[in-house]
Every structure is written in structure tokens, then in C-alpha cells.
Motif scaffolding. Structure first.
Motif, PDB file in Angstrom:
ATOM      1  N   SER A   1       0.816  -1.220   0.000  1.00 37.14           N
ATOM      2  CA  SER A   1       0.000   0.000   0.000  1.00 37.14           C
ATOM      3  C   SER A   1       0.848   1.269   0.000  1.00 37.14           C
ATOM      4  O   SER A   1       0.322   2.384   0.145  1.00 37.14           O
ATOM      5  CB  SER A   1      -0.924   0.008   1.230  1.00 37.14           C
ATOM      6  OG  SER A   1      -0.161   0.032   2.427  1.00 37.14           O
ATOM      7  N   GLY A   2       2.193   1.099  -0.112  1.00 33.95           N
ATOM      8  CA  GLY A   2       3.072   2.266  -0.193  1.00 33.95           C
ATOM      9  C   GLY A   2       3.400   2.886   1.157  1.00 33.95           C
ATOM     10  O   GLY A   2       3.792   4.051   1.214  1.00 33.95           O
ATOM     11  N   HIS A   3       3.265   2.114   2.247  1.00 35.96           N
ATOM     12  CA  HIS A   3       3.544   2.656   3.591  1.00 35.96           C
ATOM     13  C   HIS A   3       4.834   2.067   4.169  1.00 35.96           C
ATOM     14  O   HIS A   3       4.949   1.827   5.378  1.00 35.96           O
ATOM     15  CB  HIS A   3       2.363   2.352   4.525  1.00 35.96           C
ATOM     16  CG  HIS A   3       1.144   3.161   4.211  1.00 35.96           C
ATOM     17  ND1 HIS A   3       0.336   2.898   3.136  1.00 35.96           N
ATOM     18  CD2 HIS A   3       0.602   4.245   4.839  1.00 35.96           C
ATOM     19  CE1 HIS A   3      -0.661   3.756   3.107  1.00 35.96           C
ATOM     20  NE2 HIS A   3      -0.526   4.590   4.115  1.00 35.96           N
ATOM     21  N   GLU A   4       5.813   1.858   3.307  1.00 42.13           N
ATOM     22  CA  GLU A   4       7.077   1.282   3.744  1.00 42.13           C
ATOM     23  C   GLU A   4       7.772   2.170   4.776  1.00 42.13           C
ATOM     24  O   GLU A   4       8.304   1.691   5.779  1.00 42.13           O
ATOM     25  CB  GLU A   4       7.993   1.063   2.538  1.00 42.13           C
ATOM     26  CG  GLU A   4       9.306   0.388   2.881  1.00 42.13           C
ATOM     27  CD  GLU A   4      10.133   0.094   1.646  1.00 42.13           C
ATOM     28  OE1 GLU A   4      11.269  -0.386   1.800  1.00 42.13           O
ATOM     29  OE2 GLU A   4       9.646   0.363   0.527  1.00 42.13           O
ATOM     30  N   ASP A   5       7.761   3.487   4.553  1.00 40.34           N
ATOM     31  CA  ASP A   5       8.419   4.394   5.495  1.00 40.34           C
ATOM     32  C   ASP A   5       7.729   4.371   6.852  1.00 40.34           C
ATOM     33  O   ASP A   5       8.392   4.428   7.901  1.00 40.34           O
ATOM     34  CB  ASP A   5       8.439   5.817   4.946  1.00 40.34           C
ATOM     35  CG  ASP A   5       9.378   5.965   3.752  1.00 40.34           C
ATOM     36  OD1 ASP A   5      10.246   5.083   3.579  1.00 40.34           O
ATOM     37  OD2 ASP A   5       9.231   6.949   2.992  1.00 40.34           O
ATOM     38  N   ASP A   6       6.401   4.303   6.857  1.00 41.97           N
ATOM     39  CA  ASP A   6       5.671   4.235   8.123  1.00 41.97           C
ATOM     40  C   ASP A   6       6.028   2.945   8.878  1.00 41.97           C
ATOM     41  O   ASP A   6       6.154   2.939  10.102  1.00 41.97           O
ATOM     42  CB  ASP A   6       4.160   4.262   7.871  1.00 41.97           C
ATOM     43  CG  ASP A   6       3.698   5.604   7.311  1.00 41.97           C
ATOM     44  OD1 ASP A   6       4.336   6.624   7.641  1.00 41.97           O
ATOM     45  OD2 ASP A   6       2.721   5.631   6.556  1.00 41.97           O
ATOM     46  N   TYR A   7       6.187   1.877   8.114  1.00 38.80           N
ATOM     47  CA  TYR A   7       6.554   0.595   8.734  1.00 38.80           C
ATOM     48  C   TYR A   7       7.935   0.686   9.380  1.00 38.80           C
ATOM     49  O   TYR A   7       8.126   0.286  10.539  1.00 38.80           O
ATOM     50  CB  TYR A   7       6.538  -0.508   7.673  1.00 38.80           C
ATOM     51  CG  TYR A   7       7.024  -1.847   8.191  1.00 38.80           C
ATOM     52  CD1 TYR A   7       6.175  -2.697   8.900  1.00 38.80           C
ATOM     53  CD2 TYR A   7       8.344  -2.269   7.977  1.00 38.80           C
ATOM     54  CE1 TYR A   7       6.630  -3.914   9.384  1.00 38.80           C
ATOM     55  CE2 TYR A   7       8.801  -3.479   8.457  1.00 38.80           C
ATOM     56  CZ  TYR A   7       7.932  -4.299   9.152  1.00 38.80           C
ATOM     57  OH  TYR A   7       8.374  -5.506   9.649  1.00 38.80           O
ATOM     58  N   LYS A   8       8.896   1.250   8.648  1.00 43.35           N
ATOM     59  CA  LYS A   8      10.251   1.365   9.179  1.00 43.35           C
ATOM     60  C   LYS A   8      10.286   2.279  10.405  1.00 43.35           C
ATOM     61  O   LYS A   8      11.034   2.031  11.363  1.00 43.35           O
ATOM     62  CB  LYS A   8      11.189   1.903   8.102  1.00 43.35           C
ATOM     63  CG  LYS A   8      11.451   0.910   6.972  1.00 43.35           C
ATOM     64  CD  LYS A   8      12.366   1.523   5.915  1.00 43.35           C
ATOM     65  CE  LYS A   8      12.659   0.531   4.797  1.00 43.35           C
ATOM     66  NZ  LYS A   8      13.505   1.131   3.730  1.00 43.35           N
TER      67      LYS A   8
ATOM     68  N   ASN B   1      13.652   3.225  17.845  1.00 43.71           N
ATOM     69  CA  ASN B   1      13.609   3.473  19.299  1.00 43.71           C
ATOM     70  C   ASN B   1      12.321   2.972  19.952  1.00 43.71           C
ATOM     71  O   ASN B   1      11.796   3.593  20.877  1.00 43.71           O
ATOM     72  CB  ASN B   1      13.772   4.982  19.577  1.00 43.71           C
ATOM     73  CG  ASN B   1      15.037   5.546  18.967  1.00 43.71           C
ATOM     74  OD1 ASN B   1      16.106   4.940  19.072  1.00 43.71           O
ATOM     75  ND2 ASN B   1      14.921   6.696  18.319  1.00 43.71           N
ATOM     76  N   SER B   2      11.804   1.864  19.454  1.00 47.19           N
ATOM     77  CA  SER B   2      10.562   1.319  20.011  1.00 47.19           C
ATOM     78  C   SER B   2      10.797  -0.067  20.590  1.00 47.19           C
ATOM     79  O   SER B   2      11.676  -0.811  20.140  1.00 47.19           O
ATOM     80  CB  SER B   2       9.478   1.236  18.928  1.00 47.19           C
ATOM     81  OG  SER B   2       9.189   2.520  18.423  1.00 47.19           O
ATOM     82  N   ASP B   3      10.011  -0.418  21.575  1.00 41.36           N
ATOM     83  CA  ASP B   3      10.071  -1.756  22.147  1.00 41.36           C
ATOM     84  C   ASP B   3       9.468  -2.753  21.153  1.00 41.36           C
ATOM     85  O   ASP B   3       8.374  -2.529  20.613  1.00 41.36           O
ATOM     86  CB  ASP B   3       9.283  -1.787  23.462  1.00 41.36           C
ATOM     87  CG  ASP B   3       9.252  -3.172  24.079  1.00 41.36           C
ATOM     88  OD1 ASP B   3      10.269  -3.568  24.672  1.00 41.36           O
ATOM     89  OD2 ASP B   3       8.212  -3.855  23.941  1.00 41.36           O
ATOM     90  N   GLU B   4      10.160  -3.850  20.914  1.00 43.54           N
ATOM     91  CA  GLU B   4       9.720  -4.811  19.896  1.00 43.54           C
ATOM     92  C   GLU B   4       8.338  -5.373  20.201  1.00 43.54           C
ATOM     93  O   GLU B   4       7.489  -5.494  19.307  1.00 43.54           O
ATOM     94  CB  GLU B   4      10.729  -5.964  19.775  1.00 43.54           C
ATOM     95  CG  GLU B   4      10.353  -6.975  18.693  1.00 43.54           C
ATOM     96  CD  GLU B   4      11.394  -8.051  18.512  1.00 43.54           C
ATOM     97  OE1 GLU B   4      11.162  -8.979  17.706  1.00 43.54           O
ATOM     98  OE2 GLU B   4      12.450  -7.994  19.178  1.00 43.54           O
ATOM     99  N   ASP B   5       8.091  -5.709  21.464  1.00 45.64           N
ATOM    100  CA  ASP B   5       6.781  -6.269  21.820  1.00 45.64           C
ATOM    101  C   ASP B   5       5.661  -5.263  21.571  1.00 45.64           C
ATOM    102  O   ASP B   5       4.577  -5.629  21.104  1.00 45.64           O
ATOM    103  CB  ASP B   5       6.764  -6.707  23.290  1.00 45.64           C
ATOM    104  CG  ASP B   5       7.575  -7.972  23.527  1.00 45.64           C
ATOM    105  OD1 ASP B   5       7.839  -8.691  22.535  1.00 45.64           O
ATOM    106  OD2 ASP B   5       7.935  -8.249  24.680  1.00 45.64           O
ATOM    107  N   ASP B   6       5.929  -3.984  21.881  1.00 44.63           N
ATOM    108  CA  ASP B   6       4.920  -2.947  21.641  1.00 44.63           C
ATOM    109  C   ASP B   6       4.616  -2.814  20.151  1.00 44.63           C
ATOM    110  O   ASP B   6       3.456  -2.635  19.755  1.00 44.63           O
ATOM    111  CB  ASP B   6       5.393  -1.595  22.196  1.00 44.63           C
ATOM    112  CG  ASP B   6       5.325  -1.536  23.712  1.00 44.63           C
ATOM    113  OD1 ASP B   6       4.613  -2.381  24.303  1.00 44.63           O
ATOM    114  OD2 ASP B   6       5.973  -0.660  24.309  1.00 44.63           O
ATOM    115  N   VAL B   7       5.656  -2.891  19.332  1.00 40.93           N
ATOM    116  CA  VAL B   7       5.451  -2.785  17.890  1.00 40.93           C
ATOM    117  C   VAL B   7       4.627  -3.964  17.389  1.00 40.93           C
ATOM    118  O   VAL B   7       3.633  -3.794  16.672  1.00 40.93           O
ATOM    119  CB  VAL B   7       6.802  -2.734  17.141  1.00 40.93           C
ATOM    120  CG1 VAL B   7       6.578  -2.825  15.636  1.00 40.93           C
ATOM    121  CG2 VAL B   7       7.549  -1.454  17.478  1.00 40.93           C
TER     122      VAL B   7
END
Length: 625
Positions: free
Chosen positions: A316-323, A328-334
Motif C-alpha cells: 500500500s506504499g507505507h514502507e516508510d511508516d513501517y520502518k 527506538n521502540s520496544d519490539e513487543d509494543d510494535v
């Protein structure tokens, strides 16, 4: 006249092999079958610790033969051997004016490697030096003249001393095959006895050669009982169905077969799991359903949940949002919150840019959060189908409790769960011990005990062994127990070493075990990389049909099964760990020729339980004061 010779895989299965015999291999098999005495066993393309020779022939009184067969037309290009300083001569091919190395396919080097590994690893009791004579390593070119073959490979044969010891290194062409000359093709084939070979050496090697259970299973059509078939061949009025059942009751089989049925109806199908490795098992099952052969692997979409989320972002073209989520985020939260929320927003804003499906099927549903299921519902087309299968007893991620009655009603379900009550996987003896474990250590509200498909006494052999250790010697004992399956397997002669699987709850311990196995020459396919990205890559490449011992975490093996397991249990005993151990114990697969499960345990809490196993041993090291 029918032969009583042992052939693996059986002759009746030749037309069903995943890697069909080449024309030359068929000729060579027919030659051996016609001219060898019947006490010679023939193994076709055996799984030999990562190697796949074309033929191994074995006689407990005489010795071993390993053969490489090449269907090459030596006139199709210019072949030559090029000498190298202090290295084996290199096989070179030239076609259309371009030259390239064919050394990786050089049959002289291949059979030399086979012979050396057989001597070093698979037959460690062969006498040093003279024991080499028990192994013949040959090369056969069924469609080239013997003169042409020997002229081409003369330098390679000289380098490996094959001409000097030609009796043990036959290199032949079509002439010898067509003349039926066994003495030329396999000089040892006429012998009736060798002082270098005995029954112990025969058994050492045979367990490496026997076709793995998983490979044989792949050729069999999927067999389901009446209840299972009813779920495969029908849908509910609103298209939503939830199925629960104990370990081994066939939940995954039903899901995979239903996926194949829907595909045969022309439907688009998405199958989703939590674990990456489980997808391979489901794909292997689906191709065994009659309507799924040849189609399901490429035409069904098989993804684990978080990779499906990533795919939605990418398409859907949201690659930047995904990255950006991972900065700096907790993996479980993501994984649990932020990524599903992003996908939800994408479906809200650009629904036409997200792939939708006629059916979405979710395995091991107890691993999913209700909001993940809600997200998947959004990509199911109107009047489509949703299937959720689960076993709350295997709640290794502590998510099953989120599936309250209210959550279930909001998830599109109505009425009671569909039930699969009978377990077909576990041998009776193992089932008894699994039920004892669940009753003693699992929360009663989550326990879904397997019910036996058998009436009366157990009919299949099952070796259950518990070894109590401490952390200082756990790695050594795990390695010893795996080698016990490989070398000292006196309880199950029909077991292939490549069916052996090692499971543990620690990547660190797992890596040390496979490293120690590697130092003994035993190859493994594993998922114990320290780097998360590399570990994910390993999981994608983890197949039971791989020709090596399997090693992975208890988490990653959920949904799979094996007839030969070694499980390491640490001293950790919280509820999630106990659920994980339960899941591991239920991975044992019954087999008419026998199955075996060994637990290597550091857990003091489980010691009393372990002592009740049929075979119990203590190997605790006491430190000197």
C-alpha cells in the motif's frame, strides 16, 4: 520374479518420489537388483547427514558400496580435467566458446567425500586404515563409453589413488552395465564375507540410510476421520467456524485440507500462523489432500501474522511508516500494538490497495490476540470464510485468556466450539505421561486432555527416557542423548537419524549443543542464530525433509511432530514455561516401528514427575568442596 531384497524407498514408491529417478538411475537400480545377491540392501538417494549419494548398497557380512550416477552426454560439450598445484584436478566444461568450472559436480571428488565421511562418521568402529577396504566408492556413466569416461577422469583418479586401488574405486560406463558385468561395476558384490564388516557396523550405518519418516509420509494421501472430513467439506451458515482440540487431534490437518478444498473451488485463500516454521508443515500437509496436489504451495498465500502486516504496509506504499515503527521502540509494543494499529489505519484509508481474500484461515489461534483476528476479518471478502483453530493448553504466549466469551461473540462466532476430541499423534504410553503432566502442572480451566484413538493396550513401541542433570553438564548430556539415537539406537532399528529432532527453550543452549554436534561431524539444520534477522531466515529454511538432524526452539516446533525427540528443560518453571514443556511433550509422533522421546531436565520441580517415566537416569555433577 518378485525380489525379497530390502529397498529404501520401496520399489512401489519410485513413481512418487519428490526427486524422481533419472533414466540412468533407473538403469543402475535395475542392474543392481538383477545381479546382486538378495542379502545386499539398496538405498536410493539416502539422506546422509546433508549428503545425497545416488545409491548406497549395504550387506551386514560383506561391506558398503556408495555410487554416483551421471546421465551426462560427454559429447554435449567439451569436458576436460585441468591440473592444479597442491589441489585436486578441476573439471572444466566449455560450450559456445565459454569455459566454466564443473568441479562441484566432479563425481570422482564426490565419491571420495562419501567414502571418507562414511569411514569417519557413520562407521566409527571400522578399523583404522584396513577398514577402508569395507567401503567401495564407484562412479557410473550409463550413457557414455567406458573408454571415454576413464580418459576424461584419468588425472582425477590418479590424484585420488583410484587406479592403484581400482577394486575399491570402480569407474565404469555403459559397456559394463549393458554386459551385466557385476565384477566390473561392483567387484565386492560377488563376495560372501569380509573380516572388516560385522552386524554392529551394519547397524551403525543403517540408521543413517533409512528413508526419513517425513519423506515417506509426504507420499501418502492425507487420511482424516469422519468428524475431520465434515469440517473440511463444509462451511457454516455465516462462514465463521472455530475448532478446538487437544494436541494431535488433527486441527492443523483440517485447516490445511480445507485450504486445499477452497482453492479447488477457485477461491483465494490466506493461511496465517504466528510461528514462521509452522507454515512449512501446513504446506506439506495441504499437498497431500487430493484436491491440493501441485497447486497449494504457489496458489495459496502462506504467511505468519507479522509478515502479513508488513506485506500490507509494503503493497500500500507505507514502507516508510513501517520502518518508522521500529525506531527506538520496544519490539513487543510494535508487534502487539503499533503494527496492527498501522495496518488498521491503512485498511481504513486505502482499502482498495490491500489484497482481500475469499477465505482467511488461522492456525494455533490461542497465540493470537483478538485484535489481530479483527484485523484479518477486514481482508475477508463479503460472504467469505473465516476459520480459527486452537488449543488453549498450548498457551505458550499467555494470550488464550484474552479470548473471553464476550471477545468470541465480537469476533463473529456464534454457538459452541466445534470439537476434535481424539488424538492420533501420540503413542499411548506418551499420551499417559502427557496427561499426567497437564493434570499436575497446568491450570485446570485451560487443560484439554488428548483422548486416545486406541482401544486396549498400546500397540506401537515407544521409548520414554528422562535424564536429570544440572546446568554444568546439560549441553554434554543433550549431545550424548542425540548421539545415542544416532549410534547406539538398540531400541528402534527402523529409525532414520535425520528424523531426530532437538528442542529447547534457549537459543544459547541450543547453539552450544549444535556446535558440539558439529565438532563430532554431525550436521544440523537449526534456528539458533544469535541475530534476530538471521534467526528469522533460518526459520524460513527449516524443513523436516532436510537431510540433517533438526534443532530448534520449543516455540518454533509448535504444530510440528517427530518420532524421535530430545527435549532440554531448564530450571525455569513459570506457567508459560510449563505450557511450553507440555507443547514439546505432545510433539512426539506415533509410528508402527517405534518412536522415542528423551527429556534432559535441570528442573527440580519436575524431578518427582520425571522419576515416574519408564526409563529414568540421574547424571548430576557434584562440585568438589
Amino acid at each position: 520374479m518378485p525380489t525379497s531384497r530390502f529397498v529404501s524407498p520401496p520399489i512401489s514408491q519410485f513413481d512418487k518420489l519428490r526427486q524422481p529417478l533419472e533414466p540412468g538411475e533407473k538403469l543402475v537400480f535395475e542392474f543392481f537388483d538383477a545381479h546382486l545377491p538378495e542379502d545386499w540392501e539398496i538405498y536410493i538417494q539416502p539422506h546422509l547427514n546433508g549428503l545425497r549419494p545416488d545409491f548406497v548398497i549395504l550387506n551386514p557380512k560383506v561391506g558398503i558400496g556408495v555410487f554416483e550416477v551421471k546421465d551426462w552426454n560427454l559429447n554435449a560439450m567439451d569436458y576436460r580435467i585441468e591440473e592444479q598445484r597442491n589441489r585436486p584436478p578441476k573439471l572444466i566444461g566449455t560450450k559456445d566458446g565459454k569455459s566454466f568450472s564443473l568441479q562441484s559436480q566432479n563425481p570422482i571428488e564426490k565419491v571420495q567425500q562419501y567414502k571418507q565421511e562414511i569411514f569417519d562418521l557413520y562407521c566409527p568402529r571400522l578399523e583404522q586404515g584396513s577398514g577402508f577396504a569395507a567401503i567401495t566408492a564407484g562412479v557410473i556413466f550409463p550413457f557414455a563409453s567406458e573408454q571415454q569416461v576413464r580418459a576424461l577422469f584419468n588425472k582425477s583418479m590418479l590424484y585420488r589413488d583410484m587406479i592403484k586401488y581400482s577394486h575399491f574405486y570402480p569407474v565404469v560406463g555403459a559397456d559394463s552395465l549393458q554386459s551385466g558385468d557385476l565384477l566390473r561395476v561392483f567387484p565386492e558384490g560377488k563376495r560372501y564375507y569380509s573380516k572388516y564388516m560385522n552386524q554392529d557396523l551394519y547397524l551403525d550405518f543403517k540408521n543413517w540410510l533409512i528413508e526419513p519418516d517425513f519423506a515417506a509420509e509426504q507420499r501418502k494421501p492425507l487420511t482424516l476421520d469422519k468428524a475431520q472430513k465434515s469440517f473440511v467439506n463444509s462451511r457454516t451458515k455465516n462462514g465463521y467456524r472455530r475448532i478446538r482440540g487437544a494436541a494431535g487431534s488433527g486441527k492443523s490437518l483440517v485447516l490445511a485440507a480445507r485450504a486445499a478444498e477452497l482453492l479447488a473451488e477457485g477461491k483465494t485463500v490466506l493461511v496465517v500462523t504466528y510461528n514462521i516454521t509452522l507454515l512449512h508443515y501446513l504446506m506439506d500437509v495441504a499437498v497431500r489432500w487430493p484436491s491440493g496436489e501441485g497447486k497449494t504451495r504457489k496458489d495459496i498465500t502462506w504467511l505468519n501474522f507479522h509478515y502479513w502486516c508488513k506485506r500490507v504496509c509494503m503493497e500500500s506504499g507505507h514502507e516508510d511508516d513501517y520502518k518508522a515503527l521500529w525506531e527506538n521502540s520496544d519490539e513487543d509494543d510494535v508487534l502487539n500494538i503499533a503494527l496492527p494499529a498501522l495496518v488498521n489505519r491503512i485498511i481504513d484509508t486505502v482499502p482498495d490497495e490491500v489484497t482481500h481474500y475469499d477465505a482467511v484461515l488461522v492456525d494455533e489461534g490461542q497465540d493470537f490476540m483478538p485484535n489481530w483476528w479483527a484485523l484479518l476479518r477486514r481482508v475477508c471478502l463479503d460472504k467469505g470464510e473465516m476459520l480459527l483453530v486452537a488449543d488453549a493448553t498450548q498457551d505458550i504466549y499467555d494470550t488464550a485468556k484474552s479470548w473471553t466469551d464476550e471477545a468470541m461473540k465480537g469476533a463473529g462466532f456464534s454457538g459452541a466450539w466445534a470439537e476434535l476430541e481424539t488424538s492420533y499423534r501420540l503413542p499411548q504410553l506418551a499420551m499417559d505421561k502427557v496427561c499426567e503432566f497437564a493434570t499436575e502442572f497446568m491450570p485446570p480451566e485451560l487443560v484439554n486432555l488428548p483422548k486416545s484413538a486406541q482401544l486396549g493396550l498400546a500397540i506401537e513401541p515407544c521409548n520414554l527416557r528422562w535424564v536429570q542433570v544440572n546446568e554444568s553438564n546439560a549441553i554434554d548430556v543433550c549431545c550424548d542423548e542425540l548421539m545415542r539415537l544416532a549410534i547406539e539406537n538398540n531400541f528402534n532399528e527402523g529409525l532414520s537419524i535425520t528424523d531426530s529432532t532437538f528442542l529447547c527453550d534457549s537459543k544459547k543452549i541450543g547453539y552450544e549443543v549444535i556446535k558440539k554436534l558439529g565438532s563430532k561431524g554431525v550436521k544440523t539444520v537449526h534456528t539458533f542464530a544469535h541475530d534476530d534477522k538471521e534467526s528469522r531466515r533460518q526459520k524460513v529454511g527449516f524443513y523436516m525433509s532436510d537431510a540433517r538432524i533438526k534443532a530448534t526452539t520449543l516455540h518454533s516446533f509448535k504444530g510440528w511432530e517427530s518420532r524421535a525427540l530430545v527435549i532440554y528443560v531448564s530450571n525455569k518453571t513459570d506457567q508459560k514455561t510449563l505450557a511450553l514443556i507440555y507443547t514439546g511433550l505432545t510433539r512426539l509422533k506415533r509410528h508402527e516401528e517405534g518412536s522415542c522421546l528423551t527429556v534432559v531436565s535441570c528442573s527440580e520441580k519436575l524431578l518427582k514427575y520425571g522419576k515416574k517415566w519408564p526409563e529414568f537416569e540421574t547424571k548430576i555433577l557434584h562440585r568438589a568442596i
